[in-house]
Design a protein around this motif. Sequence first.
Motif, PDB file in Angstrom:
ATOM      1  N   ALA A  92       0.856  -1.185   0.000  1.00  0.00           N
ATOM      2  CA  ALA A  92       0.000   0.000   0.000  1.00  0.00           C
ATOM      3  C   ALA A  92       0.885   1.225   0.000  1.00  0.00           C
ATOM      4  O   ALA A  92       1.964   1.214   0.608  1.00  0.00           O
ATOM      5  N   GLU A  93       0.475   2.271  -0.699  1.00  0.00           N
ATOM      6  CA  GLU A  93       1.247   3.509  -0.642  1.00  0.00           C
ATOM      7  C   GLU A  93       0.347   4.711  -0.795  1.00  0.00           C
ATOM      8  O   GLU A  93      -0.749   4.621  -1.370  1.00  0.00           O
ATOM      9  N   PRO A  94       0.816   5.854  -0.265  1.00  0.00           N
ATOM     10  CA  PRO A  94       0.034   7.068  -0.443  1.00  0.00           C
ATOM     11  C   PRO A  94       0.005   7.440  -1.926  1.00  0.00           C
ATOM     12  O   PRO A  94       0.914   7.095  -2.675  1.00  0.00           O
ATOM     13  N   PHE A  95      -1.021   8.153  -2.316  1.00  0.00           N
ATOM     14  CA  PHE A  95      -1.189   8.502  -3.713  1.00  0.00           C
ATOM     15  C   PHE A  95      -0.245   9.633  -4.126  1.00  0.00           C
ATOM     16  O   PHE A  95      -0.097  10.619  -3.410  1.00  0.00           O
ATOM     17  N   ARG A  96       0.424   9.479  -5.255  1.00  0.00           N
ATOM     18  CA  ARG A  96       1.240  10.566  -5.818  1.00  0.00           C
ATOM     19  C   ARG A  96       0.766  10.864  -7.240  1.00  0.00           C
ATOM     20  O   ARG A  96       0.797   9.993  -8.098  1.00  0.00           O
ATOM     21  N   MET A  97       0.341  12.088  -7.447  1.00  0.00           N
ATOM     22  CA  MET A  97      -0.261  12.472  -8.730  1.00  0.00           C
ATOM     23  C   MET A  97       0.692  12.251  -9.908  1.00  0.00           C
ATOM     24  O   MET A  97       0.275  11.799 -10.974  1.00  0.00           O
ATOM     25  N   ASN A  98       1.988  12.561  -9.715  1.00  0.00           N
ATOM     26  CA  ASN A  98       2.888  12.521 -10.871  1.00  0.00           C
ATOM     27  C   ASN A  98       3.290  11.099 -11.274  1.00  0.00           C
ATOM     28  O   ASN A  98       4.103  10.907 -12.164  1.00  0.00           O
ATOM     29  N   THR A  99       2.707  10.108 -10.612  1.00  0.00           N
ATOM     30  CA  THR A  99       2.981   8.721 -10.981  1.00  0.00           C
ATOM     31  C   THR A  99       2.017   8.227 -12.058  1.00  0.00           C
ATOM     32  O   THR A  99       2.151   7.131 -12.568  1.00  0.00           O
ATOM     33  N   ILE A 100       1.033   9.072 -12.387  1.00  0.00           N
ATOM     34  CA  ILE A 100       0.032   8.665 -13.377  1.00  0.00           C
ATOM     35  C   ILE A 100       0.532   8.935 -14.790  1.00  0.00           C
ATOM     36  O   ILE A 100       1.012  10.024 -15.086  1.00  0.00           O
ATOM     37  N   ALA A 101       0.433   7.942 -15.652  1.00  0.00           N
ATOM     38  CA  ALA A 101       0.753   8.129 -17.061  1.00  0.00           C
ATOM     39  C   ALA A 101      -0.527   8.028 -17.882  1.00  0.00           C
ATOM     40  O   ALA A 101      -1.357   7.147 -17.639  1.00  0.00           O
ATOM     41  N   GLU A 102      -0.694   8.952 -18.822  1.00  0.00           N
ATOM     42  CA  GLU A 102      -1.822   8.893 -19.750  1.00  0.00           C
ATOM     43  C   GLU A 102      -1.281   8.426 -21.093  1.00  0.00           C
ATOM     44  O   GLU A 102      -0.527   9.141 -21.738  1.00  0.00           O
ATOM     45  N   LEU A 103      -1.654   7.228 -21.499  1.00  0.00           N
ATOM     46  CA  LEU A 103      -1.077   6.635 -22.708  1.00  0.00           C
ATOM     47  C   LEU A 103      -2.106   6.589 -23.839  1.00  0.00           C
ATOM     48  O   LEU A 103      -3.244   6.171 -23.620  1.00  0.00           O
ATOM     49  N   VAL A 104      -1.659   7.015 -25.032  1.00  0.00           N
ATOM     50  CA  VAL A 104      -2.611   7.083 -26.149  1.00  0.00           C
ATOM     51  C   VAL A 104      -2.289   6.077 -27.261  1.00  0.00           C
ATOM     52  O   VAL A 104      -2.853   6.159 -28.346  1.00  0.00           O
ATOM     53  N   ASP A 105      -1.413   5.115 -26.969  1.00  0.00           N
ATOM     54  CA  ASP A 105      -1.003   4.151 -28.011  1.00  0.00           C
ATOM     55  C   ASP A 105      -2.190   3.473 -28.704  1.00  0.00           C
ATOM     56  O   ASP A 105      -2.158   3.230 -29.907  1.00  0.00           O
ATOM     57  N   ALA A 106      -3.220   3.142 -27.928  1.00  0.00           N
ATOM     58  CA  ALA A 106      -4.355   2.416 -28.501  1.00  0.00           C
ATOM     59  C   ALA A 106      -5.582   3.316 -28.642  1.00  0.00           C
ATOM     60  O   ALA A 106      -6.705   2.848 -28.784  1.00  0.00           O
ATOM     61  N   THR A 107      -5.359   4.624 -28.560  1.00  0.00           N
ATOM     62  CA  THR A 107      -6.452   5.592 -28.575  1.00  0.00           C
ATOM     63  C   THR A 107      -6.416   6.392 -29.882  1.00  0.00           C
ATOM     64  O   THR A 107      -5.338   6.635 -30.411  1.00  0.00           O
ATOM     65  N   PHE A 108      -7.581   6.792 -30.367  1.00  0.00           N
ATOM     66  CA  PHE A 108      -7.653   7.554 -31.620  1.00  0.00           C
ATOM     67  C   PHE A 108      -7.185   8.998 -31.428  1.00  0.00           C
ATOM     68  O   PHE A 108      -7.831   9.947 -31.871  1.00  0.00           O
ATOM     69  N   LEU A 109      -6.102   9.182 -30.712  1.00  0.00           N
ATOM     70  CA  LEU A 109      -5.573  10.519 -30.450  1.00  0.00           C
ATOM     71  C   LEU A 109      -4.060  10.454 -30.606  1.00  0.00           C
ATOM     72  O   LEU A 109      -3.453   9.409 -30.393  1.00  0.00           O
ATOM     73  N   ASP A 110      -3.448  11.601 -30.978  1.00  0.00           N
ATOM     74  CA  ASP A 110      -1.986  11.632 -30.960  1.00  0.00           C
ATOM     75  C   ASP A 110      -1.502  12.234 -29.642  1.00  0.00           C
ATOM     76  O   ASP A 110      -2.313  12.608 -28.785  1.00  0.00           O
TER      77      ASP A 110
END
Lengths: 320, 484
Positions: free
Chosen positions: B276-294
């Motif tokens: 378990a760990e406290p939440f850190r915002m900068n650990t989130i990655a938003e990946l668009v490899d499979a998304t209709f966006l660049d």
Amino acid sequence: MLTRRQFLKKCRDLSLMMCGSTLLTRTVAEGFIKLAKNPPEIAFIHAQNCMGCTTSMLYGNDYDFLDFLNHVGHLAVHPALSFSQGSDYMANLDRVAAEENFLLIVEGSIPANPPEACYLGDKPLYHILANYASQARVVISSGSCASHGGIPASNGNRTGALSVTDYLKEKNIDVPQLRIPGCPAHPDHIMGSIAYIAATGKAPPLNEKSGQIEEYFGELIHNRCSRFQYFSQDQFVKNFATDKNKCLLKKGCRGPITASDCPVRRWNKRTSVCVESNTPCIGCMSPSWPFTTSLYLETTQVEDLPWSEMKEKIDRRRDK
Amino acid sequence: MAKTLSLDPVTRIEGHLSIETRVEGGKVTGAKVAGRMFRGFEQLLLGRHPVDAARITQRICGICHEVHGIAASIALEDLYGLPPTENGHVLRDLILGLHLATDHIFHFYQLTLPDYLDFSLLRNYHGRDERIAKLDRIIGSSPGTFGNQKIPDALSNAELTAEMALGYTEAITIRKTAGSGLASLGGKVPFCHAILPGGVTTGVSSDKLMNYVNALEQVTDFVNRLYLPQAKALANHFPHYFAVGRSHGNFYGNGGFTLPGEPLFTAGVLYNDGRAEPFRMNTIAELVDATFLDDKGGIRPDKDGAYSWVKALQYAGEPMEVGPLARVAVNRDAGFVSLLKQFNQTVLRSSVMGRILARAYEAQKICSHLEKILPRFALDQPTINPPDMLAKPDGTGRGMSLAARGALNHEVTARDGKVTGYRLQVPSAWNFGPTVNGRTGTVEQALLGTPVQPLKKKGDTANQSIETGRIVRSFDPCLACAIH
């Protein structure tokens, strides 16, 4: 027995013969609607929507969604309520459309570019909505996105989002339409319009200028606002924390440029209405929603006030 | 032989969703979850006045209709350096909580129950309850919508079915009451109008407050009398769903209730290995490899390898499950663990029934929390620390909040008083994201391994659709949010 499409063609021919244009097609078509005596089948199609208009209808005001189902209309399909799913769901939609005797309610705008920005089943909605719309007795745009493009069509319009009216024009489909703007649409406005059609076989009377339902959108919010007296006496909210009852115009209120009966109809069992929560009307039922200017203003920006916008309009009309 | 089945559209959810499953050897061996509607909210906010975000972002979703306004307001408070008043915190929590409870009720009765009950059994009901007769009339008059979907293992007891189905109409009525309570504090629902950075604008008089309290009491009664007991009854009749629909088992939850001294939830992350760990915002990655966006958010409907409009969100490289079950897991909620024991579940695990039960449990927990914080409201104190609309803030503000279906983050960046960037990390993006970097999306993972009954006749895919629908809906999908 004629199918609706055949009859509509006859209406068009008749209209052409009478006045040299297809202008009267709709009036003749209204007569066709009048003939129908069965309670209407209602089909919902969700375009670029958020489901807020459906949620609004389910919350209801005085009148109840359950009573509506019990007494007014038969729900043929609804994406968020239908028990069926997948191909069974599409088959239900196709079945009711084939009977050509249903009211089509569209929530959301229709993306033209790219059409892939919204699907109905396995096909882009842009390509197939026309089939359903052309078979409907009336197409009702529920909410501001369907009525005027709304938020998806604002600020650069990333997906070529079209209102239902613009879409049908583009696809060359002439079918009676009703627009019920609002973000969300008011539950009474949706269920009331359908009830009117069911009871009379006609579309509710429209305002000549705006083309919107006279009873709901015939008057400006400002003119029926419970705080109108404060406006007349030049008493305005300056500070949201301390002024709780004065006129909100100088905070950017869009009441003077937005037509709706919100102030007297109220929301959620008539409990309240936006202005009563001491924040300006943001004009969610206006064709200009969500506006290019800021939703909230400060008193120093007098030239930005909606009231000046309206005054200008009046002046311009006088000059003509 | 492998067979591909498609469920499109998935109904009884918010939004446009299609599910494709590959079935092999009596099991699901592949799953593709595709979000199918895009509007582009992050770009539609660019150049606008930052405070507009409090109104515009609410319109991302008409089901999670208050939460975006709240998350945006918290982000704007960060941007403007504007602490809300205590009353502002109280009112906002009261609005958030009552909204969440009613959202859970809607999910259980309107969206979930039709997967387990055969509503046509109402015709066999011979009791005297007029409400059930009315429900039967409604169902009968709109066969297109409420017509029978074939459920092979539906509850067979007509009396019990009638009792639970009655909740279907009662839920609509109680939500109407809740709507009135929310409107007295926030102007109207959906899209409470009074939520702004700094608090709530409404002049809350005692009568308005009383109307809210009355609504809260009725919702609490509904949850205690019907919702939680019926969710338990469902778990009793379908206990094998504690073993179906298991995601990767990584959980993430936010706090969200902001009244100082009264945090209902704490933010945190719990991995499937027990860390378990406290939440850190900068650990989130938003990946668009499979998304209709660049990478820059540009629209690419023909992109190779893309199959959804939803971005893949990963936390330290891991897909996360969010929602009420994640919240009880992250908070190590002892009450929920003992509730699980009533169903012989010794460990809190990701499952269909776990999620359904956690939602009902949370509704009760939220209602009693709201009753507890009510006395903190002071009638004679300001409800808002109003923002200066003429200020031209520069910088970035973050707002962490929650929706019924999971953790919600807003991030606003402004320059010279205009929005120059807006980021939305939305619950259903966590749950309904696509496969990226070899990591299957959360719901995709939950579908894998599901046993599938052999088809009785060719083309009859109803059984498989029921199974898929139950798993997918247990995550309370909201695709308008996920894609925005």
